[in-house]
Design a protein around this motif. Structure first.
Motif, PDB file in Angstrom:
ATOM      1  N   THR A   1     -29.633  17.818  -5.159  1.00  0.00           N
ATOM      2  CA  THR A   1     -29.006  19.138  -5.251  1.00  0.00           C
ATOM      3  C   THR A   1     -27.566  19.040  -5.756  1.00  0.00           C
ATOM      4  OG1 THR A   1     -28.347  19.087  -2.922  1.00  0.00           O
ATOM      5  CG2 THR A   1     -30.448  20.141  -3.448  1.00  0.00           C
ATOM      6  N   GLN A   2     -26.908  17.915  -5.505  1.00  0.00           N
ATOM      7  CA  GLN A   2     -25.523  17.750  -5.930  1.00  0.00           C
ATOM      8  C   GLN A   2     -25.398  17.184  -7.346  1.00  0.00           C
ATOM      9  OE1 GLN A   2     -23.897  15.314  -2.838  1.00  0.00           O
ATOM     10  NE2 GLN A   2     -23.941  16.964  -1.330  1.00  0.00           N
TER      11      GLN A   2
ATOM     12  N   ILE B   1     -40.356  13.239  -1.455  1.00  0.00           N
ATOM     13  CA  ILE B   1     -38.918  13.045  -1.607  1.00  0.00           C
ATOM     14  C   ILE B   1     -38.328  12.695  -0.243  1.00  0.00           C
ATOM     15  CG2 ILE B   1     -36.716  14.072  -2.264  1.00  0.00           C
ATOM     16  CD1 ILE B   1     -38.248  15.984  -4.072  1.00  0.00           C
ATOM     17  N   ASN B   2     -37.663  11.559  -0.187  1.00  0.00           N
ATOM     18  CA  ASN B   2     -36.980  11.133   1.024  1.00  0.00           C
ATOM     19  C   ASN B   2     -35.908  12.166   1.367  1.00  0.00           C
ATOM     20  OD1 ASN B   2     -34.710   9.871   2.503  1.00  0.00           O
ATOM     21  ND2 ASN B   2     -36.005   8.066   2.431  1.00  0.00           N
ATOM     22  N   HIS B   3     -35.872  12.599   2.613  1.00  0.00           N
ATOM     23  CA  HIS B   3     -34.946  13.657   3.034  1.00  0.00           C
ATOM     24  C   HIS B   3     -33.491  13.280   2.753  1.00  0.00           C
ATOM     25  CE1 HIS B   3     -33.672  17.218   5.202  1.00  0.00           C
ATOM     26  NE2 HIS B   3     -32.814  16.466   5.860  1.00  0.00           N
ATOM     27  N   ASP B   4     -33.135  12.011   2.948  1.00  0.00           N
ATOM     28  CA  ASP B   4     -31.761  11.573   2.690  1.00  0.00           C
ATOM     29  C   ASP B   4     -31.403  11.695   1.206  1.00  0.00           C
ATOM     30  OD1 ASP B   4     -31.446  10.940   5.376  1.00  0.00           O
ATOM     31  OD2 ASP B   4     -32.174   8.901   5.080  1.00  0.00           O
ATOM     32  N   PHE B   5     -32.403  11.592   0.348  1.00  0.00           N
ATOM     33  CA  PHE B   5     -32.192  11.660  -1.094  1.00  0.00           C
ATOM     34  C   PHE B   5     -32.079  13.096  -1.593  1.00  0.00           C
ATOM     35  CE2 PHE B   5     -33.938  11.306  -5.494  1.00  0.00           C
ATOM     36  CZ  PHE B   5     -32.938  10.504  -6.015  1.00  0.00           C
ATOM     37  N   LEU B   6     -32.547  14.039  -0.804  1.00  0.00           N
ATOM     38  CA  LEU B   6     -32.564  15.441  -1.203  1.00  0.00           C
ATOM     39  C   LEU B   6     -31.170  15.968  -1.540  1.00  0.00           C
ATOM     40  CD1 LEU B   6     -34.821  17.436  -1.605  1.00  0.00           C
ATOM     41  CD2 LEU B   6     -34.529  18.185   0.736  1.00  0.00           C
ATOM     42  N   ASN B   7     -30.158  15.593  -0.758  1.00  0.00           N
ATOM     43  CA  ASN B   7     -28.794  16.044  -1.027  1.00  0.00           C
ATOM     44  C   ASN B   7     -28.312  15.578  -2.390  1.00  0.00           C
ATOM     45  OD1 ASN B   7     -28.382  17.531   1.272  1.00  0.00           O
ATOM     46  ND2 ASN B   7     -27.604  15.800   2.432  1.00  0.00           N
ATOM     47  N   ARG B   8     -28.656  14.346  -2.771  1.00  0.00           N
ATOM     48  CA  ARG B   8     -28.230  13.831  -4.077  1.00  0.00           C
ATOM     49  C   ARG B   8     -28.825  14.676  -5.200  1.00  0.00           C
ATOM     50  NH1 ARG B   8     -29.443   8.110  -7.061  1.00  0.00           N
ATOM     51  NH2 ARG B   8     -28.309   8.616  -8.943  1.00  0.00           N
TER      52      ARG B   8
ATOM     53  N   PRO C   1     -27.450  17.687 -10.622  1.00  0.00           N
ATOM     54  CA  PRO C   1     -28.536  18.277 -11.407  1.00  0.00           C
ATOM     55  C   PRO C   1     -29.018  17.388 -12.552  1.00  0.00           C
ATOM     56  CG  PRO C   1     -26.795  19.881 -11.032  1.00  0.00           C
ATOM     57  CD  PRO C   1     -26.285  18.557 -10.561  1.00  0.00           C
ATOM     58  N   ALA C   2     -28.141  16.581 -13.138  1.00  0.00           N
ATOM     59  CA  ALA C   2     -28.553  15.704 -14.234  1.00  0.00           C
ATOM     60  C   ALA C   2     -29.555  14.664 -13.740  1.00  0.00           C
ATOM     61  CB  ALA C   2     -27.338  15.010 -14.845  1.00  0.00           C
ATOM     62  N   HIS C   3     -29.363  14.188 -12.526  1.00  0.00           N
ATOM     63  CA  HIS C   3     -30.311  13.225 -11.966  1.00  0.00           C
ATOM     64  C   HIS C   3     -31.667  13.890 -11.712  1.00  0.00           C
ATOM     65  CE1 HIS C   3     -31.606   9.541 -10.112  1.00  0.00           C
ATOM     66  NE2 HIS C   3     -32.064  10.238  -9.093  1.00  0.00           N
ATOM     67  N   MET C   4     -31.632  15.118 -11.216  1.00  0.00           N
ATOM     68  CA  MET C   4     -32.879  15.843 -10.984  1.00  0.00           C
ATOM     69  C   MET C   4     -33.617  16.061 -12.302  1.00  0.00           C
ATOM     70  SD  MET C   4     -34.870  17.018  -8.754  1.00  0.00           S
ATOM     71  CE  MET C   4     -36.324  18.028  -8.735  1.00  0.00           C
ATOM     72  N   LEU C   5     -32.897  16.357 -13.367  1.00  0.00           N
ATOM     73  CA  LEU C   5     -33.519  16.520 -14.680  1.00  0.00           C
ATOM     74  C   LEU C   5     -34.177  15.211 -15.127  1.00  0.00           C
ATOM     75  CD1 LEU C   5     -34.124  18.262 -17.126  1.00  0.00           C
ATOM     76  CD2 LEU C   5     -31.878  17.611 -18.034  1.00  0.00           C
ATOM     77  N   ALA C   6     -33.513  14.091 -14.889  1.00  0.00           N
ATOM     78  CA  ALA C   6     -34.086  12.788 -15.235  1.00  0.00           C
ATOM     79  C   ALA C   6     -35.367  12.529 -14.445  1.00  0.00           C
ATOM     80  CB  ALA C   6     -33.072  11.675 -14.981  1.00  0.00           C
ATOM     81  N   VAL C   7     -35.377  12.900 -13.178  1.00  0.00           N
ATOM     82  CA  VAL C   7     -36.568  12.741 -12.341  1.00  0.00           C
ATOM     83  C   VAL C   7     -37.707  13.595 -12.893  1.00  0.00           C
ATOM     84  CG1 VAL C   7     -37.554  13.233 -10.064  1.00  0.00           C
ATOM     85  CG2 VAL C   7     -35.345  12.088 -10.239  1.00  0.00           C
ATOM     86  N   LEU C   8     -37.426  14.837 -13.234  1.00  0.00           N
ATOM     87  CA  LEU C   8     -38.462  15.722 -13.761  1.00  0.00           C
ATOM     88  C   LEU C   8     -39.005  15.216 -15.093  1.00  0.00           C
ATOM     89  CD1 LEU C   8     -36.898  19.191 -12.895  1.00  0.00           C
ATOM     90  CD2 LEU C   8     -38.814  18.040 -11.758  1.00  0.00           C
ATOM     91  N   ASN C   9     -38.147  14.708 -15.946  1.00  0.00           N
ATOM     92  CA  ASN C   9     -38.607  14.147 -17.210  1.00  0.00           C
ATOM     93  C   ASN C   9     -39.474  12.913 -16.987  1.00  0.00           C
ATOM     94  OD1 ASN C   9     -37.603  15.972 -19.113  1.00  0.00           O
ATOM     95  ND2 ASN C   9     -35.567  15.090 -18.955  1.00  0.00           N
ATOM     96  N   ALA C  10     -39.117  12.093 -16.011  1.00  0.00           N
ATOM     97  CA  ALA C  10     -39.925  10.908 -15.701  1.00  0.00           C
ATOM     98  C   ALA C  10     -41.305  11.309 -15.193  1.00  0.00           C
ATOM     99  CB  ALA C  10     -39.210  10.039 -14.671  1.00  0.00           C
ATOM    100  N   LEU C  11     -41.383  12.412 -14.465  1.00  0.00           N
ATOM    101  CA  LEU C  11     -42.666  12.874 -13.935  1.00  0.00           C
ATOM    102  C   LEU C  11     -43.615  13.298 -15.047  1.00  0.00           C
ATOM    103  CD1 LEU C  11     -41.545  14.941 -10.828  1.00  0.00           C
ATOM    104  CD2 LEU C  11     -42.617  12.684 -10.863  1.00  0.00           C
ATOM    105  N   LYS C  12     -43.076  13.676 -16.208  1.00  0.00           N
ATOM    106  CA  LYS C  12     -43.904  14.070 -17.341  1.00  0.00           C
ATOM    107  C   LYS C  12     -44.436  12.863 -18.110  1.00  0.00           C
ATOM    108  CE  LYS C  12     -41.067  16.579 -19.630  1.00  0.00           C
ATOM    109  NZ  LYS C  12     -40.383  17.519 -20.521  1.00  0.00           N
ATOM    110  N   SER C  13     -43.956  11.691 -17.779  1.00  0.00           N
ATOM    111  CA  SER C  13     -44.298  10.482 -18.518  1.00  0.00           C
ATOM    112  C   SER C  13     -45.770  10.120 -18.386  1.00  0.00           C
ATOM    113  CB  SER C  13     -43.446   9.320 -17.996  1.00  0.00           C
ATOM    114  OG  SER C  13     -43.946   8.090 -18.446  1.00  0.00           O
ATOM    115  N   SER C  14     -46.390   9.754 -19.500  1.00  0.00           N
ATOM    116  CA  SER C  14     -47.786   9.299 -19.453  1.00  0.00           C
ATOM    117  C   SER C  14     -47.886   7.941 -18.767  1.00  0.00           C
ATOM    118  CB  SER C  14     -48.369   9.231 -20.863  1.00  0.00           C
ATOM    119  OG  SER C  14     -47.625   8.331 -21.655  1.00  0.00           O
ATOM    120  N   PHE C  15     -46.777   7.195 -18.719  1.00  0.00           N
ATOM    121  CA  PHE C  15     -46.760   5.914 -18.012  1.00  0.00           C
ATOM    122  C   PHE C  15     -47.094   6.115 -16.536  1.00  0.00           C
ATOM    123  CE2 PHE C  15     -44.317   2.964 -15.327  1.00  0.00           C
ATOM    124  CZ  PHE C  15     -44.907   1.767 -15.694  1.00  0.00           C
ATOM    125  N   ILE C  16     -46.510   7.127 -15.932  1.00  0.00           N
ATOM    126  CA  ILE C  16     -46.773   7.411 -14.523  1.00  0.00           C
ATOM    127  C   ILE C  16     -48.228   7.790 -14.326  1.00  0.00           C
ATOM    128  CG2 ILE C  16     -46.301   9.045 -12.643  1.00  0.00           C
ATOM    129  CD1 ILE C  16     -43.408   9.055 -13.533  1.00  0.00           C
TER     130      ILE C  16
END
Length: 68
Positions: free
Chosen positions: A18-19, A9-16, A21-36
């Motif tokens: 934490t601010q 995770i890019n350090h500059d992106f870390l603040n986004r 949460p819906a975006h973080m949820l989208a990231v976590l759901n993408a990580l579960k993808s079999s495509f990845i």
């Protein structure tokens, strides 16, 4: 299935994350993808906006991570 995921995770992106949460949820759901999982056979997968999936593996497998 017990899969381990190594992400960068890019350090500059870390603040986004934490601010917004819906975006973080989208990231976590993408990580579960079999495509990845399939794409990782060809190298790291960029998730956009400062996140790169470096590797995924089953918990019983060994992973060597080399940073240059």
């Amino acid at each position: 299935m017990s899969t381990r995921t190594i992400i960068e995770i890019n350090h500059d992106f870390l603040n986004r994350l934490t601010q917004d949460p819906a975006h973080m949820l989208a990231v976590l759901n993408a990580l579960k993808s079999s495509f990845i999982t399939g794409m990782l056979n060809h190298g790291p997968v960029e998730q956009g906006g400062g996140i790169i999936v470096l590797a995924q593996r089953h918990h019983s497998e060994t992973l060597k991570l080399e940073v240059k």
